[in-house]
Write a protein that holds these residues in place. Structure first.
Motif, short mmCIF file in Angstrom:
data_model
loop_
_atom_site.label_atom_id
_atom_site.label_comp_id
_atom_site.label_asym_id
_atom_site.label_seq_id
_atom_site.Cartn_x
_atom_site.Cartn_y
_atom_site.Cartn_z
N SER A 37 0.84 -1.21 0.00
CA SER A 37 0.00 0.00 0.00
C SER A 37 0.87 1.25 0.00
O SER A 37 0.59 2.21 -0.71
N ALA A 39 3.93 1.46 -1.09
CA ALA A 39 4.62 1.53 -2.38
C ALA A 39 3.73 2.17 -3.44
O ALA A 39 4.22 2.90 -4.31
N SER A 40 2.42 1.90 -3.36
CA SER A 40 1.53 2.43 -4.40
C SER A 40 1.42 3.96 -4.34
O SER A 40 0.99 4.58 -5.30
N GLN A 42 4.00 5.76 -4.29
CA GLN A 42 5.15 6.15 -5.11
C GLN A 42 5.88 7.38 -4.55
O GLN A 42 6.16 8.34 -5.26
N VAL A 43 6.14 7.31 -3.25
CA VAL A 43 6.84 8.43 -2.59
C VAL A 43 8.21 8.00 -2.10
O VAL A 43 9.18 8.75 -2.24
N ILE A 44 8.28 6.81 -1.53
CA ILE A 44 9.58 6.33 -1.03
C ILE A 44 9.96 5.03 -1.72
O ILE A 44 9.11 4.35 -2.29
N GLY A 45 11.24 4.69 -1.62
CA GLY A 45 11.77 3.53 -2.33
C GLY A 45 11.39 2.21 -1.70
O GLY A 45 10.68 2.15 -0.69
N TYR A 46 11.89 1.15 -2.32
CA TYR A 46 11.51 -0.21 -1.96
C TYR A 46 11.79 -0.55 -0.50
O TYR A 46 10.88 -0.93 0.25
N LEU B 61 5.70 -2.30 -6.04
CA LEU B 61 5.13 -1.81 -7.30
C LEU B 61 6.14 -1.02 -8.13
O LEU B 61 6.23 -1.21 -9.35
N ILE B 62 6.90 -0.15 -7.47
CA ILE B 62 7.83 0.71 -8.22
C ILE B 62 8.88 -0.13 -8.93
O ILE B 62 9.21 0.11 -10.09
N GLN B 63 9.39 -1.14 -8.21
CA GLN B 63 10.42 -2.00 -8.81
C GLN B 63 9.84 -2.81 -9.97
O GLN B 63 10.50 -2.99 -11.00
#
Lengths: 138, 166
Positions: A37, A39-40, A42-46, B61-63
Protein backbone atom coordinates in the motif's frame (compact mmCIF):
# COMPACT_ATOMS: atom_id res chain seq x y z
CA UNK A 1 -13.19 22.03 32.57
CA UNK A 2 -16.96 21.81 32.06
CA UNK A 3 -18.40 18.33 32.86
CA UNK A 4 -19.82 18.00 29.32
CA UNK A 5 -16.47 18.92 27.76
CA UNK A 6 -14.70 16.49 30.09
CA UNK A 7 -17.00 13.62 29.12
CA UNK A 8 -16.81 14.53 25.44
CA UNK A 9 -13.02 14.56 25.63
CA UNK A 10 -12.99 11.13 27.29
CA UNK A 11 -15.38 9.67 24.72
CA UNK A 12 -13.39 11.12 21.81
CA UNK A 13 -10.12 9.99 23.38
CA UNK A 14 -11.23 6.36 23.73
CA UNK A 15 -12.88 6.35 20.29
CA UNK A 16 -9.81 7.81 18.58
CA UNK A 17 -7.58 5.41 20.51
CA UNK A 18 -9.71 2.46 19.40
CA UNK A 19 -9.47 3.58 15.76
CA UNK A 20 -5.68 3.83 15.99
CA UNK A 21 -5.39 0.48 17.79
CA UNK A 22 -7.58 -1.18 15.15
CA UNK A 23 -5.70 0.39 12.21
CA UNK A 24 -2.31 -0.46 13.65
CA UNK A 25 -3.12 -4.07 14.54
CA UNK A 26 -4.51 -4.81 11.08
CA UNK A 27 -1.27 -3.56 9.54
CA UNK A 28 0.94 -5.42 12.02
CA UNK A 29 -0.77 -8.65 11.00
CA UNK A 30 0.21 -8.15 7.35
CA UNK A 31 3.29 -5.93 6.99
CA UNK A 32 4.08 -7.03 3.42
CA UNK A 33 0.62 -6.01 2.28
CA UNK A 34 0.94 -2.66 4.04
CA UNK A 35 4.32 -2.20 2.34
CA UNK A 36 2.49 -2.72 -0.94
CA UNK A 37 0.00 0.00 0.00
CA UNK A 38 2.83 2.40 0.87
CA UNK A 39 4.62 1.53 -2.38
CA UNK A 40 1.53 2.43 -4.40
CA UNK A 41 1.85 6.04 -3.16
CA UNK A 42 5.15 6.15 -5.11
CA UNK A 43 6.84 8.43 -2.59
CA UNK A 44 9.58 6.33 -1.03
CA UNK A 45 11.77 3.53 -2.33
CA UNK A 46 11.51 -0.21 -1.96
CA UNK A 47 13.38 -0.73 1.32
CA UNK A 48 11.85 2.45 2.74
CA UNK A 49 8.32 1.14 2.17
CA UNK A 50 9.08 -1.95 4.25
CA UNK A 51 10.79 0.05 7.00
CA UNK A 52 7.78 2.37 7.26
CA UNK A 53 5.45 -0.66 7.09
CA UNK A 54 7.36 -2.19 10.00
CA UNK A 55 7.34 0.93 12.21
CA UNK A 56 4.23 3.01 11.45
CA UNK A 57 1.67 0.43 12.66
CA UNK A 58 3.46 0.31 16.02
CA UNK A 59 3.32 4.11 16.28
CA UNK A 60 -0.44 3.81 15.71
CA UNK A 61 -0.82 1.03 18.28
CA UNK A 62 1.20 2.87 20.93
CA UNK A 63 -0.76 6.10 20.35
CA UNK A 64 -4.01 4.10 20.41
CA UNK A 65 -3.08 2.45 23.70
CA UNK A 66 -2.07 5.78 25.27
CA UNK A 67 -5.31 7.42 24.15
CA UNK A 68 -7.49 4.57 25.43
CA UNK A 69 -5.75 4.40 28.79
CA UNK A 70 -5.46 8.16 29.12
CA UNK A 71 -1.78 8.01 30.13
CA UNK A 72 0.20 10.63 28.18
CA UNK A 73 -2.97 11.17 26.16
CA UNK A 74 -2.03 14.72 25.13
CA UNK A 75 1.22 13.47 23.63
CA UNK A 76 -0.62 10.69 21.79
CA UNK A 77 -3.19 13.22 20.56
CA UNK A 78 -0.43 15.50 19.28
CA UNK A 79 1.13 12.52 17.53
CA UNK A 80 -2.25 11.66 16.00
CA UNK A 81 -2.54 15.22 14.67
CA UNK A 82 0.92 14.98 13.09
CA UNK A 83 0.19 11.55 11.58
CA UNK A 84 -3.11 12.70 10.13
CA UNK A 85 -1.50 15.81 8.62
CA UNK A 86 1.07 13.55 6.93
CA UNK A 87 -1.65 11.15 5.72
CA UNK A 88 -3.75 14.02 4.33
CA UNK A 89 -0.76 15.55 2.49
CA UNK A 90 0.11 12.15 0.98
CA UNK A 91 -3.49 11.44 -0.02
CA UNK A 92 -3.83 14.86 -1.56
CA UNK A 93 -0.61 14.26 -3.50
CA UNK A 94 -2.14 11.11 -5.03
CA UNK A 95 -5.10 13.19 -6.22
CA UNK A 96 -2.76 15.79 -7.74
CA UNK A 97 -0.65 13.09 -9.42
CA UNK A 98 -3.72 11.27 -10.72
CA UNK A 99 -2.98 8.05 -8.83
CA UNK A 100 -6.15 6.06 -8.29
CA UNK A 101 -5.05 3.87 -5.38
CA UNK A 102 -6.49 2.40 -2.22
CA UNK A 103 -5.52 4.53 0.80
CA UNK A 104 -4.30 1.45 2.72
CA UNK A 105 -5.67 3.00 5.90
CA UNK A 106 -7.16 -0.12 7.46
CA UNK A 107 -7.51 -3.62 5.95
CA UNK A 108 -4.90 -4.13 3.25
CA UNK A 109 -5.92 -5.36 -0.18
CA UNK A 110 -9.62 -5.00 0.56
CA UNK A 111 -12.26 -2.82 -1.03
CA UNK A 112 -10.77 0.40 -2.35
CA UNK A 113 -11.24 3.59 -0.33
CA UNK A 114 -10.94 6.69 -2.50
CA UNK A 115 -8.47 9.44 -1.62
CA UNK A 116 -11.21 12.01 -0.98
CA UNK A 117 -13.06 9.67 1.39
CA UNK A 118 -9.81 8.97 3.25
CA UNK A 119 -8.94 12.70 3.38
CA UNK A 120 -12.37 13.49 4.86
CA UNK A 121 -11.99 10.70 7.43
CA UNK A 122 -8.49 11.82 8.37
CA UNK A 123 -9.70 15.42 8.75
CA UNK A 124 -12.34 14.21 11.22
CA UNK A 125 -9.72 12.22 13.15
CA UNK A 126 -7.37 15.20 13.11
CA UNK A 127 -10.07 17.53 14.51
CA UNK A 128 -10.86 14.99 17.23
CA UNK A 129 -7.16 14.63 18.09
CA UNK A 130 -6.75 18.42 18.14
CA UNK A 131 -9.73 18.71 20.51
CA UNK A 132 -8.25 16.08 22.84
CA UNK A 133 -4.89 17.86 22.77
CA UNK A 134 -6.44 21.21 23.68
CA UNK A 135 -8.85 19.93 26.32
CA UNK A 136 -6.79 17.07 27.67
CA UNK A 137 -5.24 17.19 31.10
CA UNK A 138 -1.55 17.87 31.20
CA UNK B 1 5.08 27.02 27.51
CA UNK B 2 8.44 26.39 25.90
CA UNK B 3 9.33 23.62 28.34
CA UNK B 4 5.88 22.15 27.76
CA UNK B 5 6.53 21.98 24.01
CA UNK B 6 9.98 20.53 24.60
CA UNK B 7 8.52 17.83 26.81
CA UNK B 8 5.85 17.10 24.21
CA UNK B 9 8.44 16.78 21.46
CA UNK B 10 10.58 14.51 23.64
CA UNK B 11 7.64 12.24 24.45
CA UNK B 12 6.66 12.08 20.77
CA UNK B 13 10.24 11.15 19.88
CA UNK B 14 10.15 8.40 22.52
CA UNK B 15 6.95 7.00 20.98
CA UNK B 16 8.60 6.89 17.54
CA UNK B 17 11.79 5.32 18.92
CA UNK B 18 9.91 2.65 20.87
CA UNK B 19 7.76 1.92 17.80
CA UNK B 20 10.89 1.68 15.65
CA UNK B 21 12.58 -0.71 18.07
CA UNK B 22 9.53 -2.96 18.42
CA UNK B 23 8.62 -2.76 14.72
CA UNK B 24 12.11 -3.61 13.49
CA UNK B 25 12.47 -6.46 16.01
CA UNK B 26 9.00 -7.81 15.14
CA UNK B 27 9.69 -7.71 11.38
CA UNK B 28 13.39 -8.50 11.50
CA UNK B 29 13.30 -11.45 9.11
CA UNK B 30 11.09 -9.67 6.61
CA UNK B 31 13.30 -6.57 6.65
CA UNK B 32 16.43 -8.69 6.27
CA UNK B 33 14.93 -10.51 3.26
CA UNK B 34 13.80 -7.24 1.74
CA UNK B 35 17.23 -5.74 2.18
CA UNK B 36 18.91 -8.72 0.57
CA UNK B 37 16.37 -8.82 -2.26
CA UNK B 38 16.85 -5.13 -2.89
CA UNK B 39 20.62 -5.47 -2.91
CA UNK B 40 20.63 -8.33 -5.41
CA UNK B 41 18.35 -6.59 -7.92
CA UNK B 42 19.95 -3.18 -7.56
CA UNK B 43 23.52 -4.26 -7.95
CA UNK B 44 23.44 -7.08 -10.47
CA UNK B 45 20.06 -7.76 -12.00
CA UNK B 46 21.43 -10.00 -14.74
CA UNK B 47 23.67 -12.15 -12.55
CA UNK B 48 22.54 -15.21 -10.63
CA UNK B 49 22.33 -14.75 -6.88
CA UNK B 50 25.35 -16.40 -5.25
CA UNK B 51 23.17 -18.18 -2.74
CA UNK B 52 19.73 -18.63 -4.16
CA UNK B 53 17.14 -18.18 -1.37
CA UNK B 54 14.65 -20.94 -0.64
CA UNK B 55 11.81 -18.42 -0.64
CA UNK B 56 10.96 -15.98 -3.44
CA UNK B 57 11.54 -12.44 -2.17
CA UNK B 58 8.96 -9.68 -2.29
CA UNK B 59 9.23 -6.73 -4.70
CA UNK B 60 7.16 -3.56 -4.62
CA UNK B 61 5.13 -1.81 -7.30
CA UNK B 62 7.83 0.71 -8.22
CA UNK B 63 10.42 -2.00 -8.81
CA UNK B 64 8.00 -4.08 -10.88
CA UNK B 65 7.20 -1.04 -13.04
CA UNK B 66 10.92 -0.45 -13.64
CA UNK B 67 11.47 -4.11 -14.53
CA UNK B 68 8.50 -4.15 -16.92
CA UNK B 69 9.64 -0.92 -18.58
CA UNK B 70 13.24 -2.11 -18.97
CA UNK B 71 12.15 -5.62 -20.03
CA UNK B 72 14.85 -6.98 -17.71
CA UNK B 73 12.59 -9.60 -16.16
CA UNK B 74 10.14 -12.26 -17.26
CA UNK B 75 6.84 -11.27 -15.65
CA UNK B 76 4.79 -14.38 -14.86
CA UNK B 77 1.05 -14.43 -14.19
CA UNK B 78 0.22 -17.34 -11.86
CA UNK B 79 -3.57 -16.93 -12.11
CA UNK B 80 -5.82 -19.15 -14.21
CA UNK B 81 -6.22 -18.62 -17.97
CA UNK B 82 -9.61 -16.93 -17.65
CA UNK B 83 -8.32 -14.28 -15.24
CA UNK B 84 -5.31 -13.75 -17.52
CA UNK B 85 -7.55 -13.25 -20.57
CA UNK B 86 -9.68 -10.68 -18.74
CA UNK B 87 -6.64 -8.57 -17.88
CA UNK B 88 -2.96 -8.95 -17.09
CA UNK B 89 0.22 -6.91 -16.77
CA UNK B 90 1.25 -5.92 -20.28
CA UNK B 91 3.91 -8.32 -21.53
CA UNK B 92 3.28 -10.94 -18.83
CA UNK B 93 3.51 -14.65 -19.52
CA UNK B 94 0.62 -16.87 -18.42
CA UNK B 95 1.78 -19.74 -16.21
CA UNK B 96 -1.15 -20.88 -14.07
CA UNK B 97 -0.09 -22.67 -10.91
CA UNK B 98 -2.43 -25.53 -11.84
CA UNK B 99 -0.42 -26.17 -15.02
CA UNK B 100 3.00 -25.75 -13.41
CA UNK B 101 3.94 -29.44 -13.82
CA UNK B 102 3.74 -29.06 -17.61
CA UNK B 103 4.75 -25.41 -18.06
CA UNK B 104 7.68 -24.98 -15.65
CA UNK B 105 9.87 -27.49 -17.58
CA UNK B 106 8.95 -25.63 -20.81
CA UNK B 107 10.01 -22.34 -19.21
CA UNK B 108 13.25 -23.92 -17.97
CA UNK B 109 14.01 -25.14 -21.52
CA UNK B 110 13.69 -21.71 -23.14
CA UNK B 111 14.79 -19.32 -20.34
CA UNK B 112 18.32 -18.83 -18.99
CA UNK B 113 18.58 -19.77 -15.29
CA UNK B 114 20.10 -16.39 -14.44
CA UNK B 115 17.08 -14.53 -15.84
CA UNK B 116 15.18 -12.48 -13.29
CA UNK B 117 11.63 -13.78 -12.82
CA UNK B 118 8.75 -11.91 -11.20
CA UNK B 119 5.59 -13.84 -10.31
CA UNK B 120 2.28 -12.26 -9.44
CA UNK B 121 -1.30 -13.33 -8.90
CA UNK B 122 -4.40 -11.64 -7.53
CA UNK B 123 -3.12 -9.49 -4.69
CA UNK B 124 -2.23 -9.92 -1.07
CA UNK B 125 -4.73 -12.62 -0.24
CA UNK B 126 -3.48 -14.79 -3.11
CA UNK B 127 -0.60 -17.16 -2.41
CA UNK B 128 -0.30 -18.83 -5.83
CA UNK B 129 2.52 -16.45 -6.81
CA UNK B 130 4.59 -17.45 -3.79
CA UNK B 131 3.90 -21.16 -4.36
CA UNK B 132 4.85 -20.88 -8.04
CA UNK B 133 7.90 -18.82 -7.05
CA UNK B 134 9.08 -21.70 -4.85
CA UNK B 135 8.59 -24.12 -7.76
CA UNK B 136 10.67 -21.89 -10.02
CA UNK B 137 13.45 -21.67 -7.42
CA UNK B 138 13.34 -25.45 -7.08
CA UNK B 139 13.57 -25.71 -10.88
CA UNK B 140 16.92 -23.94 -10.72
CA UNK B 141 16.16 -20.27 -11.37
CA UNK B 142 18.41 -18.06 -9.25
CA UNK B 143 16.37 -14.87 -9.02
CA UNK B 144 12.68 -15.26 -8.39
CA UNK B 145 10.64 -12.45 -6.91
CA UNK B 146 6.99 -12.10 -5.95
CA UNK B 147 4.94 -9.00 -6.62
CA UNK B 148 2.54 -9.36 -3.71
CA UNK B 149 0.26 -6.50 -4.73
CA UNK B 150 -0.33 -8.48 -7.91
CA UNK B 151 -2.65 -7.53 -10.73
CA UNK B 152 -5.05 -5.41 -8.58
CA UNK B 153 -2.29 -3.09 -7.38
CA UNK B 154 -0.84 -2.80 -10.88
CA UNK B 155 -4.24 -2.02 -12.41
CA UNK B 156 -5.15 0.42 -9.63
CA UNK B 157 -1.88 2.31 -10.20
CA UNK B 158 -3.01 2.91 -13.79
CA UNK B 159 -0.16 0.98 -15.39
CA UNK B 160 -0.46 -0.77 -18.78
CA UNK B 161 -2.87 -3.68 -18.84
CA UNK B 162 -3.44 -6.12 -21.72
CA UNK B 163 -6.34 -8.43 -22.41
CA UNK B 164 -6.65 -11.78 -24.20
CA UNK B 165 -3.70 -13.95 -25.14
CA UNK B 166 -2.58 -17.34 -23.88
Amino acid sequence: MQPVARHLTAVLRVALGAVFLYAGMLKISNPAAFAGSIASYQVIGYVGTYVVAAILPWVEVICGALLVTGWRARTAAAMAVVLNVVFIVLLFSTVVRGLDIDCGCFRQGGEKTSAWTAIFRDLMLMVAAGFIYRKGTR
Amino acid sequence: MRSDLRRLATEMAVIVLVAAAVGIAWNFRLLRDVWQGHASTASAPSLPAPNAPAEPLPLGLIQIKELVDSKEAVIIDARDREAFRKGHISGALSLPLGEADRLVPELVAKTPKEKLLVVYCNGYDCHDSKTLGRRLLAAGFGQVFVFEGGFPEWRDAGYPVAQGGE
